[in-house]
Write an enzyme that holds these catalytic residues in place. Structure first.
Site, PDB file in Angstrom:
ATOM      1  N   SER A   1      -6.449  -2.416   1.284  1.00 43.68           N
ATOM      2  CA  SER A   1      -6.687  -1.739  -0.002  1.00 43.68           C
ATOM      3  C   SER A   1      -7.121  -2.681  -1.118  1.00 43.68           C
ATOM      4  CB  SER A   1      -5.429  -0.969  -0.454  1.00 43.68           C
ATOM      5  OG  SER A   1      -5.232   0.138   0.375  1.00 43.68           O
TER       6      SER A   1
ATOM      7  N   GLU B   1       0.806  -1.225   0.000  1.00 40.35           N
ATOM      8  CA  GLU B   1       0.000   0.000   0.000  1.00 40.35           C
ATOM      9  C   GLU B   1       0.844   1.281   0.000  1.00 40.35           C
ATOM     10  OE1 GLU B   1      -3.755  -0.191   2.355  1.00 40.35           O
ATOM     11  OE2 GLU B   1      -2.800  -1.937   3.237  1.00 40.35           O
TER      12      GLU B   1
ATOM     13  N   GLY C   1      -7.164   5.441   5.196  1.00 36.62           N
ATOM     14  CA  GLY C   1      -6.653   6.337   4.168  1.00 36.62           C
ATOM     15  C   GLY C   1      -7.032   7.782   4.434  1.00 36.62           C
TER      16      GLY C   1
ATOM     17  N   GLU D   1     -14.102  -5.850   8.554  1.00 37.90           N
ATOM     18  CA  GLU D   1     -12.774  -5.602   9.103  1.00 37.90           C
ATOM     19  C   GLU D   1     -12.717  -4.227   9.753  1.00 37.90           C
ATOM     20  OE1 GLU D   1      -9.604  -4.352   6.144  1.00 37.90           O
ATOM     21  OE2 GLU D   1     -10.983  -5.395   4.797  1.00 37.90           O
TER      22      GLU D   1
ATOM     23  N   ASN E   1     -10.062  -0.996  10.103  1.00 37.10           N
ATOM     24  CA  ASN E   1      -8.836  -0.336   9.640  1.00 37.10           C
ATOM     25  C   ASN E   1      -8.357   0.607  10.736  1.00 37.10           C
ATOM     26  OD1 ASN E   1      -8.958  -1.120   6.613  1.00 37.10           O
ATOM     27  ND2 ASN E   1     -10.998  -0.350   7.070  1.00 37.10           N
TER      28      ASN E   1
ATOM     29  N   ARG F   1     -11.722   2.772  11.192  1.00 41.27           N
ATOM     30  CA  ARG F   1     -12.859   2.745  10.269  1.00 41.27           C
ATOM     31  C   ARG F   1     -13.248   1.287  10.037  1.00 41.27           C
ATOM     32  NH1 ARG F   1     -10.924   3.377   5.182  1.00 41.27           N
ATOM     33  NH2 ARG F   1     -11.855   1.395   4.561  1.00 41.27           N
TER      34      ARG F   1
ATOM     35  N   ASP G   1     -15.505  -1.588   8.071  1.00 39.76           N
ATOM     36  CA  ASP G   1     -16.224  -1.884   6.834  1.00 39.76           C
ATOM     37  C   ASP G   1     -17.255  -2.972   7.116  1.00 39.76           C
ATOM     38  OD1 ASP G   1     -14.517  -0.115   5.572  1.00 39.76           O
ATOM     39  OD2 ASP G   1     -13.117  -1.677   4.943  1.00 39.76           O
TER      40      ASP G   1
ATOM     41  N   TYR H   1      -9.288   4.067  -5.369  1.00 39.48           N
ATOM     42  CA  TYR H   1      -8.281   5.122  -5.399  1.00 39.48           C
ATOM     43  C   TYR H   1      -8.109   5.843  -6.730  1.00 39.48           C
ATOM     44  CZ  TYR H   1      -7.023   2.857  -1.068  1.00 39.48           C
ATOM     45  OH  TYR H   1      -7.073   2.311   0.184  1.00 39.48           O
TER      46      TYR H   1
END
Length: 326
Positions: A153, A21, A284, A278, A280, A262, A264, A223
């Site tokens: 990612s 990443e 990002g 998951e 994070n 964060r 998901d 992205y």
């Protein structure tokens, strides 16, 4: 809430690193660096792939903003190094970072406390034979999601629709991690929800609903392209949004996260039940990233968010102020 910028001292924005990443991390770090400098912070870029972390101590850095993603930045290793150096940093500590990076361990923790996550099978390093792989769709049904246990990612992730595609999907995931996670595919809405704070003070930001072309939220759609839609407000019923926020804060606290994170999730279309995918711990911070979008919807600018996270920098069990006094 005003922050004494001078009291923050000399700040290193850790970006780049050695994980898959790296390109995303460089984008995140550049955004954070510019935001902090615009607020008067004495911030400097620092790439651990090119420099020795010991330089942080030698050059008098008072705290670090971790904008690294993936291995070596989000998995507890750099956090442990900063603990030993005594330099406070943003985000979760060693244990929470290490556990959250490992999707299998994360699921085990959540399931132990009764939180909902899709059914799964782990294929360890010695379990990639055709016979072992063929048992996965039997157990989980099709389609199935195949991904590395410790990567982010959307690297190495495949949605498998038939038995014949399993071997290739496992081989791809194994290029990133010998442990491969196979996960039941939940059909429904994809959402993400950021959290700020620690312990009882942790609060969820607004839920973001993600609409990617053909439901394929991969690296390109995360992205690069601009054809993924991020719905804020989410458009979900208020009670549903509140329930997602409740589950996400619980999931965050259970892992021992702090600073920010964060989660998901997928909301199953058939019964609207949310499933955690998951957590994070170093999300990002690019122009496409979801924590800044959610924070902006809650009235917090990108610059204010960066400053807030930096002000919360700490060491395991100690705040930055306490660390400075040692």
């Amino acid at each position: 809430m005003s922050t004494d910028v001078k009291a923050l001292g000399k700040v290193a924005v850790l970006m780049g690193g050695t994980s898959a990443e790296r390109p995303v991390s460089l984008m995140s770090g550049q955004g954070v660096l510019e935001a902090l400098r615009s607020q008067g912070v004495d911030a400097h870029p620092f790439d651990p792939a090119e420099r020795d972390l010991g330089d942080l101590k030698r050059e008098g850095f008072a705290r670090c903003f971790i904008a690294l993603h993936g291995r070596g930045g989000e998995d507890g290793t750099v956090q442990g190094a900063l603990e030993l150096l005594g330099i406070p940093y943003t985000g979760s500590g060693v244990m929470a970072s290490a556990v959250a990076m490992d999707k299998v361990m994360t699921k085990r923790v959540w399931l132990a406390e009764g939180l909902p996550t899709p059914q799964w099978r782990r294929l360890g390093a010695g379990q990639h034979s055709l016979e072992a792989i063929r048992t996965v769709p039997d157990a989980l049904g099709l389609p199935v999601i195949v991904k590395p246990a410790r990567e982010g990612s959307s690297f190495g992730v495949t949605r498998v629709n038939g038995y014949s595609d399993m071997k290739e999907a496992v081989s791809l995931a194994a290029q990133y991690d010998p442990d491969v996670l196979c996960e039941e595919f939940i059909i429904g809405d994809e959402v993400t929800c950021p959290v700020l704070g620690e312990g009882d003070a942790a609060v969820a930001l607004p839920v973001v609903r993600i609409q990617a072309p053909d439901g394929n939220y991969d690296f390109e759609h995360k992205y690069v392209s601009n054809d993924t839609r991020y719905l804020l407000p989410s458009g979900l019923p208020e009670a549903e949004e509140r329930e997602i926020q409740r589950i996400v804060v619980q999931a965050y606290r259970l892992l021992g996260c702090r600073g920010w994170g964060r989660a998901d999730l997928m909301i199953r279309a058939s019964d609207r039940k949310p499933f955690l995918l998951e957590m994070n711990t170093s999300p990002g911070m690019t122009s496409h990233s979801l924590v800044p979008k959610s924070a902006a919807h809650a009235g917090m600018s990108y610059e204010a968010l960066c400053l807030h996270l930096l002000a919360q920098a700490s060491l395991d069990g100690r705040s930055a102020a306490e660390a400075a006094g040692h």
